[in-house]
Design an enzyme around this catalytic site. Structure first.
Site, PDB file in Angstrom:
ATOM      1  N   HIS A 147       0.866  -1.187   0.000  1.00  0.00           N
ATOM      2  CA  HIS A 147       0.000   0.000   0.000  1.00  0.00           C
ATOM      3  C   HIS A 147       0.903   1.238   0.000  1.00  0.00           C
ATOM      4  CE1 HIS A 147      -2.858   2.918   1.761  1.00  0.00           C
ATOM      5  NE2 HIS A 147      -3.833   2.086   1.444  1.00  0.00           N
ATOM      6  N   ASP A 225       3.073  -4.666   8.043  1.00  0.00           N
ATOM      7  CA  ASP A 225       1.862  -3.868   7.881  1.00  0.00           C
ATOM      8  C   ASP A 225       0.681  -4.807   8.080  1.00  0.00           C
ATOM      9  OD1 ASP A 225      -0.406  -2.631   6.962  1.00  0.00           O
ATOM     10  OD2 ASP A 225       0.474  -1.878   5.103  1.00  0.00           O
ATOM     11  N   GLN A 228      -4.592  -4.935   7.130  1.00  0.00           N
ATOM     12  CA  GLN A 228      -5.646  -5.789   6.588  1.00  0.00           C
ATOM     13  C   GLN A 228      -5.745  -7.134   7.309  1.00  0.00           C
ATOM     14  OE1 GLN A 228      -7.903  -4.914   4.496  1.00  0.00           O
ATOM     15  NE2 GLN A 228      -7.043  -2.964   3.844  1.00  0.00           N
ATOM     16  N   LYS A 251     -10.206  -0.658  10.964  1.00  0.00           N
ATOM     17  CA  LYS A 251     -10.423  -1.802  10.065  1.00  0.00           C
ATOM     18  C   LYS A 251     -10.730  -3.078  10.854  1.00  0.00           C
ATOM     19  CE  LYS A 251      -7.244  -0.046   6.530  1.00  0.00           C
ATOM     20  NZ  LYS A 251      -8.049   0.503   5.450  1.00  0.00           N
ATOM     21  N   CYS A 390      -4.732   2.569  -3.604  1.00  0.00           N
ATOM     22  CA  CYS A 390      -3.405   2.963  -3.079  1.00  0.00           C
ATOM     23  C   CYS A 390      -2.346   1.936  -3.442  1.00  0.00           C
ATOM     24  CB  CYS A 390      -3.449   3.195  -1.569  1.00  0.00           C
ATOM     25  SG  CYS A 390      -4.363   4.661  -1.112  1.00  0.00           S
TER      26      CYS A 390
END
Lengths: 433, 140
Positions: A147, A225, A228, A251, A390
């Site tokens: 991203h 990261d 998600q 999220k 993104c």
């Protein structure tokens, strides 16, 4: 078939043998959609089908109540107050830090820094650790599926320090990392390896334990990261062996504007602060100051107290459901949606793997612009997202300007896949006309 | 017919379609009848930025009136651009500068479009106004 999915009449018609035992559910899953007030509305005359969870998830009532209760009963600034409300606010805020440490399997709450979200967390590492440890000739290794928020902060750092960027390639539409190239790119010049756990475009789940081990063997610091994946998959930073991990509260059923940076204690202790202000100091003189220990060193100013507390409540909610069960629910819906889209929507180009995937599915309908797909799906009450997500460099690599994306979460049902497919077929017929 | 009258006529024409989705459909149908811009006009100079879809607008002055042609990579945006070309082509620069495209709101099309798309259409309107204003200056 599990209790939750089988409440859908469509789902019950598609039961497969053996499903009864592969989805252990607990009581928390019963009537789960009732926990989310926002789901119960009509959009453009249709019951809302919310499939934009990779952008943000909805909030269960217990999280909304936690926010309201804080402001109604406990609102005060934290840490230096002596009065009752400040003590309550401080206790609740620090309890949320403890909760977050348990949620991630951190060694202690000192390893949990509250941030504004994943982007903020990654920028913290780039500015603080990166500024102190990187120089000319060093290499920052990323993957081609990152991203922008796990790419641009490193580009800025490279520009400041003279370090170079390097990428692990992505293999075609299926979107897996080309691990055969890892030895070529993960060389001793690599000082930092930052990679996503789950791709927000491809839905691919990366083998992050292996990536962390390979980086460690090479002496590189790792940044995961988890935007998600946190709240979708079980995460244990100890077992993972990562140095840093970043996530966003919104999220994973929590509020917007709150996130976490997990950092290994020894690294955090050695890192300089990146923002100055109140709360992050132990002593201030007119010409110099000394810093508080981590995590306070990285939390300048009044923190996002209410949202941190509500994020802790979201973690309770997710663990009541069971993150294993959530992961299996996501995967089951995404695998079914992938198969049905492929079979029932002629010409569709699907990104990401067919199986062993997260709940994110990106696709291209030939001849229909992704934004038009989203606009017309919205007319059917189906909330999708269209664009480059993104992921502009990855899109270019795949020869796409944009894709449409459906992303599933714990409250989605098989009925909603039916609604998605019906909407897409209608859009196809319309644009073919 | 003044530009304001033409706008009202366009609104009346599309307002016959009651269903919001069918109305969007009519806009896409309009796109099918919009001739594509040739490659040599799909240039950076004609491109309208802040559109999330790629969009181009070309304007020219003939006999004191402006004429517009446009293209986009999204059929829906093409249709909306066609609507704006239908509205503004043939009008005088002074009228074009003065009259805002209220048909998107009046026909409920704005409600079906995302904020980013509406911003893109505002940029297209600004480009059309700028092209007309340039002729106003050159004539004045």
């Amino acid at each position: 078939m599990d209790r939750f999915l089988s409440r859908s009449p469509v789902a019950s018609g598609r039961e497969r043998e053996g499903d009864e035992n592969d989805f252990p559910m607990n009581k928390a899953w019963a009537n789960l959609r009732d926990d989310f007030p926002v789901l119960h509305q009509q959009v453009n005359g249709h019951p809302l089908v919310y499939l934009d969870n990779a952008a943000t998830s909805h909030k269960p009532r217990c999280v909304i109540n936690a926010l309201a209760q804080f402001y109604e009963r406990d609102n005060a600034n934290v840490h230096r107050g002596i009065h009752a409300l400040s003590n309550r606010a401080t206790a609740a805020y620090e309890a949320a830090r403890e909760r977050s440490a348990r949620f991630l399997g951190a060694a202690s709450a000192h390893e949990i820094i509250f941030t504004a979200g994943t982007t903020d967390s990654i920028n913290l590492v780039a500015c603080s650790w990166g500024g102190a440890n990187l120089g000319r000739g060093d290499v920052i290794l990323l993957t081609e599926m990152e991203h922008h928020s796990n790419m641009v902060p490193w580009q800025l750092l490279a520009r400041r320090t003279g370090a170079r960027l390097r990428y692990v390639p992505v293999l075609g539409d299926e979107g897996r990392l080309d691990l055969s190239q890892l030895d070529r790119v993960l060389t001793p010049e690599v000082k930092l390896f930052a990679f996503t756990h789950v791709s927000n475009t491809l839905g691919v789940i990366n083998p992050i334990t292996e990536l962390c081990a390979r980086a460690r063997a090479c002496g590189a610091v790792t940044v995961v990261d988890a935007a998600q994946s946190a709240g979708h998959l079980p995460i244990d930073v100890g077992a993972l062996g990562c140095d840093f991990l970043a996530l966003s509260g919104h999220k994973m059923c929590g509020p917007t504007g709150i996130g976490i940076l997990y950092g290994r204690q020894a690294l955090l202790d050695a890192m300089p602060p990146w923002r100055g202000g109140g709360s992050m100091i132990s002593n201030v003189e007119y010409f110099e100051s000394r810093w508080a220990p981590a995590p306070q060193k990285f939390e300048a100013g009044t923190p996002n107290i209410a949202d941190a507390i509500a994020l802790g409540r979201a973690m309770d909610y997710l663990d009541d459901l069971g993150r294993d069960a959530i992961a299996r629910h996501d995967e089951k819906l995404a695998t079914l949606a992938y198969a049905r889209l492929k079979a029932e929507v002629p010409g569709i180009r699907l990104l990401g793997p067919a199986e062993h995937r997260s709940g994110v599915i990106s696709f291209d309908l030939p001849g229909v612009h992704a934004h038009d797909v989203v606009t017309f799906a919205d007319q059917e009450g189906v909330a999708l997202r269209g664009g480059h997500h993104c992921n502009q460099p990855l899109m270019r690599k795949l020869g796409l300007a944009s894709t449409s994306r459906a992303s599933f979460y714990l409250y989605n049902t098989e009925d909603e896949i039916e609604r998605l497919i019906a909407a897409l077929r209608k859009i196809q017929r319309f644009f073919a006309g | 017919m003044t530009l304001a009258e033409r706008q009202q006529q366009l609104i009346d024409d599309y307002a016959v379609i009651e269903d919001a989705q069918e109305r969007l459909g009519a806009v896409v149908d309009r796109a099918r009848r919009l001739p594509p811009l040739p490659e040599n006009e799909r240039t950076e100079a004609h491109r309208v930025h802040s559109c999330i879809s790629q969009a181009w607008v070309v304007g020219e002055l003939r006999d004191g009136r402006c004429h517009f042609r446009a293209d986009a990579d999204s059929p829906l945006v093409r249709g909306l651009l066609a609507l704006l070309c239908d509205l503004y082509s043939g009008a005088t620069p002074a009228e074009i500068v003065a009259v805002e495209p209220k048909l998107l709101d009046d026909l409920g099309l704005s409600r079906s479009l995302s904020t980013t798309r509406l911003n893109g259409l505002r940029s297209v309107r600004a480009r059309i106004r700028d092209l007309a204003a340039a002729h106003l200056t050159s004539q004045g």
